[in-house]
Scaffold this active site. Structure first.
Site, PDB file in Angstrom:
ATOM      1  CG  ASP A 110       1.028 -23.527  34.741  1.00  0.00           C
ATOM      2  OD1 ASP A 110      -0.065 -23.207  34.254  1.00  0.00           O
ATOM      3  OD2 ASP A 110       1.524 -24.681  34.619  1.00  0.00           O
TER       4      ASP A 110
ATOM      5  CG  ASP B 172       2.509 -29.207  42.900  1.00  0.00           C
ATOM      6  OD1 ASP B 172       2.570 -30.431  43.110  1.00  0.00           O
ATOM      7  OD2 ASP B 172       1.447 -28.547  42.927  1.00  0.00           O
TER       8      ASP B 172
ATOM      9  CG  ASP C 122      -6.984 -20.477  34.494  1.00  0.00           C
ATOM     10  OD1 ASP C 122      -6.304 -19.801  33.685  1.00  0.00           O
ATOM     11  OD2 ASP C 122      -7.795 -21.365  34.137  1.00  0.00           O
TER      12      ASP C 122
ATOM     13  CG  ASP D 294     -10.895 -30.761  33.083  1.00  0.00           C
ATOM     14  OD1 ASP D 294     -10.952 -31.275  31.949  1.00  0.00           O
ATOM     15  OD2 ASP D 294     -11.326 -29.617  33.342  1.00  0.00           O
TER      16      ASP D 294
HETATM   17  N1  SAM Z   1      -8.813 -22.403  31.576  1.00  0.00           N
HETATM   18  C1  SAM Z   1      -8.387 -23.728  31.490  1.00  0.00           C
HETATM   19  C2  SAM Z   1      -9.487 -24.648  31.952  1.00  0.00           C
HETATM   20  O1  SAM Z   1     -10.336 -24.216  32.692  1.00  0.00           O
HETATM   21  O2  SAM Z   1      -9.540 -25.778  31.514  1.00  0.00           O
HETATM   22  C3  SAM Z   1      -7.122 -23.914  32.315  1.00  0.00           C
HETATM   23  C4  SAM Z   1      -6.024 -23.276  31.641  1.00  0.00           C
HETATM   24  S1  SAM Z   1      -4.438 -23.307  32.336  1.00  0.00           S
HETATM   25  C5  SAM Z   1      -3.522 -23.618  30.945  1.00  0.00           C
HETATM   26  C6  SAM Z   1      -4.314 -24.751  33.319  1.00  0.00           C
HETATM   27  C7  SAM Z   1      -2.936 -24.897  33.922  1.00  0.00           C
HETATM   28  O3  SAM Z   1      -3.006 -25.519  35.215  1.00  0.00           O
HETATM   29  C8  SAM Z   1      -1.981 -25.777  33.102  1.00  0.00           C
HETATM   30  O4  SAM Z   1      -1.022 -24.961  32.489  1.00  0.00           O
HETATM   31  C9  SAM Z   1      -1.349 -26.735  34.140  1.00  0.00           C
HETATM   32  O5  SAM Z   1       0.042 -26.891  33.948  1.00  0.00           O
HETATM   33  C10 SAM Z   1      -1.688 -26.006  35.446  1.00  0.00           C
HETATM   34  N2  SAM Z   1      -1.675 -26.871  36.625  1.00  0.00           N
HETATM   35  C11 SAM Z   1      -2.341 -28.035  36.812  1.00  0.00           C
HETATM   36  N3  SAM Z   1      -2.042 -28.550  38.028  1.00  0.00           N
HETATM   37  C12 SAM Z   1      -1.171 -27.683  38.630  1.00  0.00           C
HETATM   38  C13 SAM Z   1      -0.504 -27.651  39.905  1.00  0.00           C
HETATM   39  N4  SAM Z   1      -0.669 -28.641  40.807  1.00  0.00           N
HETATM   40  N5  SAM Z   1       0.278 -26.588  40.183  1.00  0.00           N
HETATM   41  C14 SAM Z   1       0.435 -25.568  39.286  1.00  0.00           C
HETATM   42  N6  SAM Z   1      -0.151 -25.548  38.051  1.00  0.00           N
HETATM   43  C15 SAM Z   1      -0.947 -26.592  37.739  1.00  0.00           C
END
Ligand code: SAM
Length: 291
Positions: free
Chosen positions: A114, A145, A163, A166
């Protein structure tokens, strides 16, 4: 003249799920309101759904319905795989998918990638029932990332679970064919991946684009659905990419104690209403009918 009624503050959190659709939750308390290096993090306590994690204005999870989502994201693929030893969770910093994944004895190691460590620590502080498995010895956490992490992985994972938030800003690349190609390379021969692909009512274009992108990379693509009350329209989809396994066939039973996922829900999830087939251009229609 009678005494005046004491007024109470009527606080509400509102998520604009689309420009024309919003969800309002009465707030009991604001527990956290901060900006991380990547996104705005809000934690509120509500009467209807308990504590709620909000990132950049969008609900990520609530204490009262998170199981609907986390169980499906994990068990739809883990229960379809003959031997899911190595699992990669992309995004998912709250730990809910990891919690479900390690319910499987076959799982030897889970890597969580994450980009935002603040989300992981926020979940540890405010959602102990969701983040509880993050300290498990089988779990490795990489705060980076995922676009960069997956580029360097080859033939390493049995299961990849995307997961993500958006498809906005640093998350948008997670819905692109280029990323799906990297995921395909990172998976072993009988590997399976699953991604949350939004609501057919709120984001039909996004859903059809994601499925089209997956089809341009994976030998087989399947769509499943489920209910998540606080997600836009409550009707949510999960896209599964497969190299050769048919995920509709369950190869292991639901772990004990699941509240949404079950053996019946596994088969039901892949049975889609015609309007959804329409949105994803209905290739699978033929296949489903053939069963
Ligand atoms: N279940 C939720 C939904 O469907 O809306 C998602 C929950 S989870 C908290 C989403 C995570 O994706 C966030 O913590 C965000 O930091 C992570 N995220 C977004 N883009 C990312 C990337 N490029 N690399 C790693 N993590 C990422």
């Amino acid at each position: 003249m009678g005494a005046m009624e004491r007024r109470v503050a009527d606080l509400w959190f509102t998520e604009y799920q689309t420009p024309n659709l919003r969800l309002g939750l009465r707030i009991r308390d604001v527990l956290l309101n901060k900006q991380s290096p990547y996104q705005h993090i809000l934690v509120v306590d509500t009467d209807q759904y308990g504590k709620v994690l909000v990132l950049d204005g969008a609900i990520q999870l609530t204490e009262n319905d998170e199981f609907c989502y986390h169980e499906m994201m994990a068990h739809l693929v883990l229960c379809a795989h003959p031997c899911p030893e190595r699992v990669l969770v992309i995004g998912g910093g709250d730990g809910g998918v990891v919690r479900e994944a390690i319910k499987h004895e076959a799982v030897k190691k889970v890597t969580l990638v994450d980009i935002d460590e603040d989300v992981i620590n926020t979940s540890r502080t405010f959602f102990p029932n969701v983040s509880c498995a993050l300290e498990d010895e089988r779990v490795e956490i990489k705060p980076m990332d995922a676009l960069l992490y997956v580029k360097e992985r080859f033939n390493e994972f049995d299961i990849v679970i995307i997961d993500s938030t958006d498809p906005v800003d640093f998350a948008s690349g997670l819905f692109e064919p280029e990323f799906y190609r990297d995921v395909h390379k990172a998976l072993k021969d009988n590997g399976l991946m699953i991604a949350q692909t939004e609501s057919p009512f709120a984001e039909p274009k996004l859903l059809s684009e994601a499925v089209k992108g997956l089809r341009s990379v994976f030998e087989n693509v399947y769509l499943a659905w489920g209910v998540v009350p606080t997600y836009p329209t409550g009707f949510w989809t999960y896209s599964v990419g497969s190299k050769n396994i048919d995920p509709r066939i369950q190869r292991r039973s639901a772990p004990k104690g699941t509240k949404y996922y079950s053996d019946d829900m596994h088969s039901l999830a892949f049975k889609l209403p015609p309007f959804v087939w329409e949105i994803i251009d209905g290739d699978n229609l033929k296949e489903a009918k053939a069963d």
